[in-house]
Design a protein around this motif. Structure first.
Motif, PDB file in Angstrom:
ATOM      1  N   ASN A 291       5.454  -4.929  26.351  1.00 39.18           N
ATOM      2  CA  ASN A 291       6.443  -4.033  26.637  1.00 39.18           C
ATOM      3  C   ASN A 291       7.388  -3.790  25.593  1.00 39.18           C
ATOM      4  O   ASN A 291       8.640  -3.837  25.782  1.00 39.18           O
ATOM      5  CB  ASN A 291       7.446  -4.717  27.861  1.00 39.18           C
ATOM      6  CG  ASN A 291       7.775  -6.254  27.114  1.00 39.18           C
ATOM      7  OD1 ASN A 291       7.438  -6.527  26.357  1.00 39.18           O
ATOM      8  ND2 ASN A 291       8.595  -6.774  28.148  1.00 39.18           N
ATOM      9  N   HIS A 292       7.075  -3.438  24.420  1.00 35.78           N
ATOM     10  CA  HIS A 292       7.872  -3.139  23.253  1.00 35.78           C
ATOM     11  C   HIS A 292       8.411  -1.738  23.023  1.00 35.78           C
ATOM     12  O   HIS A 292       7.556  -0.993  23.334  1.00 35.78           O
ATOM     13  CB  HIS A 292       7.375  -3.353  21.937  1.00 35.78           C
ATOM     14  CG  HIS A 292       6.989  -5.015  21.913  1.00 35.78           C
ATOM     15  ND1 HIS A 292       5.713  -5.646  22.242  1.00 35.78           N
ATOM     16  CD2 HIS A 292       7.780  -6.071  21.343  1.00 35.78           C
ATOM     17  CE1 HIS A 292       5.853  -6.881  22.129  1.00 35.78           C
ATOM     18  NE2 HIS A 292       7.162  -7.107  21.356  1.00 35.78           N
ATOM     19  N   VAL A 293       9.542  -1.508  22.938  1.00 34.69           N
ATOM     20  CA  VAL A 293       9.904   0.000  22.397  1.00 34.69           C
ATOM     21  C   VAL A 293       9.565   0.167  20.992  1.00 34.69           C
ATOM     22  O   VAL A 293       9.481  -0.653  20.070  1.00 34.69           O
ATOM     23  CB  VAL A 293      11.496  -0.263  22.513  1.00 34.69           C
ATOM     24  CG1 VAL A 293      12.170   1.127  21.872  1.00 34.69           C
ATOM     25  CG2 VAL A 293      12.287  -0.481  23.941  1.00 34.69           C
ATOM     26  N   VAL A 294       9.062   1.663  21.047  1.00 35.36           N
ATOM     27  CA  VAL A 294       8.363   1.807  19.720  1.00 35.36           C
ATOM     28  C   VAL A 294       9.222   3.260  19.285  1.00 35.36           C
ATOM     29  O   VAL A 294       9.076   3.638  18.092  1.00 35.36           O
ATOM     30  CB  VAL A 294       6.931   2.541  19.923  1.00 35.36           C
ATOM     31  CG1 VAL A 294       6.163   1.086  20.175  1.00 35.36           C
ATOM     32  CG2 VAL A 294       6.653   3.402  21.220  1.00 35.36           C
ATOM     33  N   HIS A 295      10.199   3.967  19.927  1.00 39.26           N
ATOM     34  CA  HIS A 295      11.015   4.800  19.611  1.00 39.26           C
ATOM     35  C   HIS A 295      12.146   4.912  20.453  1.00 39.26           C
ATOM     36  O   HIS A 295      12.187   4.805  21.532  1.00 39.26           O
ATOM     37  CB  HIS A 295      10.325   5.983  19.462  1.00 39.26           C
ATOM     38  CG  HIS A 295      10.961   7.265  18.991  1.00 39.26           C
ATOM     39  ND1 HIS A 295      11.385   7.646  17.801  1.00 39.26           N
ATOM     40  CD2 HIS A 295      11.713   8.358  19.784  1.00 39.26           C
ATOM     41  CE1 HIS A 295      12.210   8.670  17.688  1.00 39.26           C
ATOM     42  NE2 HIS A 295      12.336   9.256  18.879  1.00 39.26           N
ATOM     43  N   VAL A 296      13.295   5.256  19.592  1.00 38.83           N
ATOM     44  CA  VAL A 296      14.613   5.605  20.147  1.00 38.83           C
ATOM     45  C   VAL A 296      15.311   6.641  19.528  1.00 38.83           C
ATOM     46  O   VAL A 296      15.413   6.488  18.242  1.00 38.83           O
ATOM     47  CB  VAL A 296      15.714   4.370  20.431  1.00 38.83           C
ATOM     48  CG1 VAL A 296      17.044   4.836  21.010  1.00 38.83           C
ATOM     49  CG2 VAL A 296      14.835   3.093  20.891  1.00 38.83           C
ATOM     50  N   GLY A 297      15.754   7.746  20.219  1.00 40.70           N
ATOM     51  CA  GLY A 297      16.437   8.802  19.664  1.00 40.70           C
ATOM     52  C   GLY A 297      16.492   9.954  20.507  1.00 40.70           C
ATOM     53  O   GLY A 297      15.616  10.171  21.279  1.00 40.70           O
ATOM     54  N   HIS A 298      17.488  10.828  20.244  1.00 45.54           N
ATOM     55  CA  HIS A 298      17.492  12.074  20.828  1.00 45.54           C
ATOM     56  C   HIS A 298      17.810  11.997  22.291  1.00 45.54           C
ATOM     57  O   HIS A 298      17.010  12.698  23.165  1.00 45.54           O
ATOM     58  CB  HIS A 298      16.371  13.198  20.577  1.00 45.54           C
ATOM     59  CG  HIS A 298      16.215  13.560  19.062  1.00 45.54           C
ATOM     60  ND1 HIS A 298      17.045  14.535  18.409  1.00 45.54           N
ATOM     61  CD2 HIS A 298      15.624  12.554  18.043  1.00 45.54           C
ATOM     62  CE1 HIS A 298      16.696  14.471  17.136  1.00 45.54           C
ATOM     63  NE2 HIS A 298      16.033  13.488  16.791  1.00 45.54           N
ATOM     64  N   GLY A 299      18.129  11.034  22.696  1.00 44.50           N
ATOM     65  CA  GLY A 299      18.375  10.856  24.261  1.00 44.50           C
ATOM     66  C   GLY A 299      17.056  10.095  24.910  1.00 44.50           C
ATOM     67  O   GLY A 299      17.009  10.224  26.211  1.00 44.50           O
ATOM     68  N   ARG A 300      16.255   9.753  24.141  1.00 53.59           N
ATOM     69  CA  ARG A 300      14.999   9.604  24.723  1.00 53.59           C
ATOM     70  C   ARG A 300      14.597   7.846  24.106  1.00 53.59           C
ATOM     71  O   ARG A 300      14.975   7.663  23.157  1.00 53.59           O
ATOM     72  CB  ARG A 300      13.799  10.181  24.376  1.00 53.59           C
ATOM     73  CG  ARG A 300      13.785  11.631  24.892  1.00 53.59           C
ATOM     74  CD  ARG A 300      13.985  11.891  26.434  1.00 53.59           C
ATOM     75  NE  ARG A 300      14.092  13.043  26.886  1.00 53.59           N
ATOM     76  CZ  ARG A 300      15.278  13.757  27.278  1.00 53.59           C
ATOM     77  NH1 ARG A 300      16.214  13.121  27.193  1.00 53.59           N
ATOM     78  NH2 ARG A 300      15.223  14.913  27.669  1.00 53.59           N
ATOM     79  N   VAL A 301      13.820   7.243  24.843  1.00 52.26           N
ATOM     80  CA  VAL A 301      13.263   5.750  24.683  1.00 52.26           C
ATOM     81  C   VAL A 301      11.758   5.799  25.039  1.00 52.26           C
ATOM     82  O   VAL A 301      11.467   6.027  26.171  1.00 52.26           O
ATOM     83  CB  VAL A 301      14.057   4.716  25.479  1.00 52.26           C
ATOM     84  CG1 VAL A 301      13.588   3.328  24.954  1.00 52.26           C
ATOM     85  CG2 VAL A 301      15.698   4.770  25.422  1.00 52.26           C
TER      86      VAL A 301
END
Length: 324
Positions: A254-264
């Motif tokens: 369940n890891h986050v791999v990208h955050v930016g431009h209002g998206r996760v």
């Protein structure tokens, strides 16, 4: 016969746990390392490697398995993957439950990433409370989605689940559609929506907020809409109705791999019907509204990856302000 990529990823992460080993392996099989994201966690690195290999086709994935077998010809897990058998240890234990070990058999550090995976036991109780506010949405046309209550008896879901007032007026919302602790079907409460009282939607951020009739928050609680910080390598959990089925929780890989431009973007599992589900961090703070998955574009880079994606909670708050 298609290989089980989840198991293959786990096996390769044990066999090649370091960055140097993974990079050498990539060079040996002819993959372009520029298109691969190398992490400090072996499982995430091998997810990226197999993602790139899958993009090039099944033969490339099989070439990875064959190269690993050249180096570990006696490895039972790799042999079973090649034959298409269930991958289990000689003791009958699922391969994914075994401890990580390096080439020399040494046990690696207990904390394998930048952040600890340990949580206090009240994580379970808080999660159950959050789950009460999550509901299944059934459209008049038979379509299915997920939504969740926020303060004021407002339901949050995706624009593509409830795109207009007509769709909201014809929809039914099912609370407590889940299993009990005894494995029985729980008593379900069905409610209707009141788009005349409040309906606001954003196609750009794939978010709809609509009033729910019947004061459901008094019985099912509400999830707080508050600005939150989410970063790459954070862990995120999704409470959802996958395939329109009874309520489920996804918290493996369940890891986050990208955050930016209002998206996760994250690796947490979902299915059709999970659209509109709340995405929580490990402290059960709402961080995103799930809305899509598959081969999706990473904002900013333009590259495509096999991931799931949610709308950052800050964007949801912006939409919610229009409903006040």
């Amino acid at each position: 016969m298609k290989l089980d990529l989840r198991i293959l990823r786990e096996v390769l992460a044990w066999k090649y746990p370091t960055d140097d080993e993974a990079r050498q392996f990539v060079r040996n099989v002819g993959l372009n390392p520029i298109r691969i994201k190398f992490h400090d966690r072996a499982d995430l690195t091998w997810f990226s490697i197999l993602e790139e290999a899958s993009r090039q086709g099944e033969p490339r994935v099989r070439a990875i398995l064959m190269h690993a077998l050249e180096q570990y010809p006696e490895d039972e897990a790799l042999q079973r993957l090649l034959r298409g058998d269930d991958v289990r240890s000689t003791a009958g234990q699922d391969i994914a439950s075994l401890p990580w070990r390096g080439r020399g058999g040494q046990t690696l550090e207990k904390l394998l990433g930048k952040q600890s995976a340990l949580v206090h036991v009240n994580f379970l109780e808080v999660g159950v409370r959050r789950a009460q506010a999550v509901a299944r949405i059934q459209g008049a046309d038979g379509s299915l989605g997920t939504g969740f209550l926020v303060t004021g008896d407002f339901l949050v879901t995706n624009h593509h689940v409830l795109p207009d007032r007509g769709a909201a007026a014809g929809a039914r919302v099912h609370f407590n559609y889940q299993k009990t602790v005894d494995g029985h079907d729980a008593a379900v409460e069905e409610l209707r929506l009141d788009p005349d009282a409040c309906f606001v939607t954003s196609r750009e951020d794939d978010c709809t907020i609509v009033k729910v009739l019947g004061s459901p928050s008094a019985r099912w609680g509400a999830i707080e809409l508050r600005t939150a910080e989410v970063r790459v390598d954070d862990r995120v959990n999704i409470i959802q109705h996958p395939g329109g089925d009874q309520k489920q929780l996804s918290f493996f890989h369940n890891h986050v791999v990208h955050v930016g431009h209002g998206r996760v973007q994250y690796l947490t599992d979902t299915l059709p019907g999970s659209s509109g589900a709340p995405v929580f961090d490990k402290d059960w703070r709402l961080v995103a509204l799930h809305h899509s998955g598959g081969w999706i574009t990473e904002p900013g880079s333009g590259d495509r990856f096999f991931r799931n994606e949610g709308i950052h909670v800050d964007r949801i708050i912006d939409v919610f302000r229009q409903a006040r």
